[in-house]
Scaffold this motif. Structure first.
Motif, mmCIF file in Angstrom:
data_model
loop_
_atom_site.group_PDB
_atom_site.id
_atom_site.type_symbol
_atom_site.label_atom_id
_atom_site.label_comp_id
_atom_site.label_asym_id
_atom_site.label_seq_id
_atom_site.Cartn_x
_atom_site.Cartn_y
_atom_site.Cartn_z
ATOM 1 N N CYS A 52 0.865 -1.164 0.000
ATOM 2 C CA CYS A 52 0.000 0.000 0.000
ATOM 3 C C CYS A 52 0.907 1.222 0.000
ATOM 4 N N ILE A 80 -2.991 4.013 -2.374
ATOM 5 C CA ILE A 80 -3.322 3.082 -3.449
ATOM 6 C C ILE A 80 -2.490 1.826 -3.267
ATOM 7 N N TYR A 81 -2.985 0.690 -3.734
ATOM 8 C CA TYR A 81 -2.221 -0.548 -3.678
ATOM 9 C C TYR A 81 -1.450 -0.745 -4.984
ATOM 10 N N GLY A 137 -6.335 -1.103 -8.154
ATOM 11 C CA GLY A 137 -7.386 -1.483 -7.241
ATOM 12 C C GLY A 137 -7.813 -0.336 -6.352
ATOM 13 N N THR A 138 -8.007 -0.643 -5.098
ATOM 14 C CA THR A 138 -8.575 0.314 -4.157
ATOM 15 C C THR A 138 -7.723 1.566 -4.027
ATOM 16 N N THR A 139 -8.396 2.710 -4.049
ATOM 17 C CA THR A 139 -7.751 3.979 -3.755
ATOM 18 C C THR A 139 -8.506 4.653 -2.618
ATOM 19 N N TYR A 140 -7.786 5.451 -1.871
ATOM 20 C CA TYR A 140 -8.362 6.196 -0.759
ATOM 21 C C TYR A 140 -7.999 7.665 -0.919
ATOM 22 N N LYS A 164 -10.712 15.138 -2.264
ATOM 23 C CA LYS A 164 -11.529 14.379 -3.223
ATOM 24 C C LYS A 164 -11.995 15.282 -4.359
ATOM 25 N N ARG A 175 -2.179 -4.741 4.603
ATOM 26 C CA ARG A 175 -3.441 -4.264 4.080
ATOM 27 C C ARG A 175 -3.985 -3.170 4.981
ATOM 28 N N THR A 203 -7.369 -0.436 5.968
ATOM 29 C CA THR A 203 -8.821 -0.317 6.026
ATOM 30 C C THR A 203 -9.202 1.144 5.877
ATOM 31 N N ASP A 204 -10.495 1.388 5.822
ATOM 32 C CA ASP A 204 -10.950 2.774 5.750
ATOM 33 C C ASP A 204 -10.477 3.572 6.957
ATOM 34 N N TRP A 249 -5.859 3.617 6.591
ATOM 35 C CA TRP A 249 -5.023 4.025 5.459
ATOM 36 C C TRP A 249 -4.412 5.409 5.662
#
Length: 126
Positions: free
Chosen positions: A33, A51-52, A56-59, A65, A102, A104-105, A108
Motif C-alpha cells: 500500500c 493506493i495498492y 485497485g482500491t484507492t483512498y 476528493k 493491508r 482499512t478505511d 489508510w
C-alpha cells in the motif's frame, strides 16, 4: 534497503496544478500500500491519498476528493499525485510512504501504519 524519493513540489498560485512523483526501490512495489501524506507547520501529519500496487482500491481524504488523483505510471515503478485546483490550505511538506500490510478505511490515513518513508517535497500555494 527500501528507498522512496519524492519530487515535483514547488510554488504555485491558487487554482494551479502540480504533479508529485515518488520513485522507489523495486521491493516497494511488491504488494504494498503506498500513500501520500502531508504536514503543514504546526499541524499533524495528514493522510492525503493511498493506493495498492497493481491498482485497485484507492483512498482519498475528504479535503482533496475531486481535486487530487493518486496513480502509478504505466511501468508501475513511479507513484504520482496529480493535484489540481490547489488551495492555500494545501501548502505543506508532502511525503510518500509505503507499507506491506493491508489497510482499512480507518487505517489508510494513519501514518503509524506505514513503515517506509521518503524525505518529502514542499508544496506552497499562494
Amino acid at each position: 534497503d527500501v528507498q522512496l524519493v519524492e519530487s515535483g513540489g514547488g510554488s504555485v498560485q491558487a487554482g494551479g496544478s502540480l504533479r508529485l512523483s515518488c520513485a522507489g526501490s523495486e521491493y516497494v512495489y511488491d504488494g504494498n500500500c503506498m500513500g501520500w501524506f502531508r504536514q503543514a507547520p504546526g499541524k499533524e501529519t495528514e493522510g492525503v491519498a493511498a493506493i495498492y500496487t497493481g491498482g485497485g482500491t484507492t483512498y482519498y481524504a475528504d479535503s482533496v476528493k475531486g481535486r487530487f488523483t493518486i496513480f502509478f505510471d504505466d511501468s508501475q515503478t513511479t507513484l504520482h499525485l496529480q493535484m489540481n485546483s490547489l488551495k492555500p490550505e494545501d501548502t505543506a511538506m508532502y511525503y510518500c510512504a509505503a507499507d506491506p500490510r493491508r489497510k482499512t478505511d480507518e487505517s489508510w490515513h494513519d501514518a503509524f501504519w506505514y513503515m517506509f518513508w521518503g524525505h518529502g517535497t514542499q508544496v506552497t500555494v499562494s
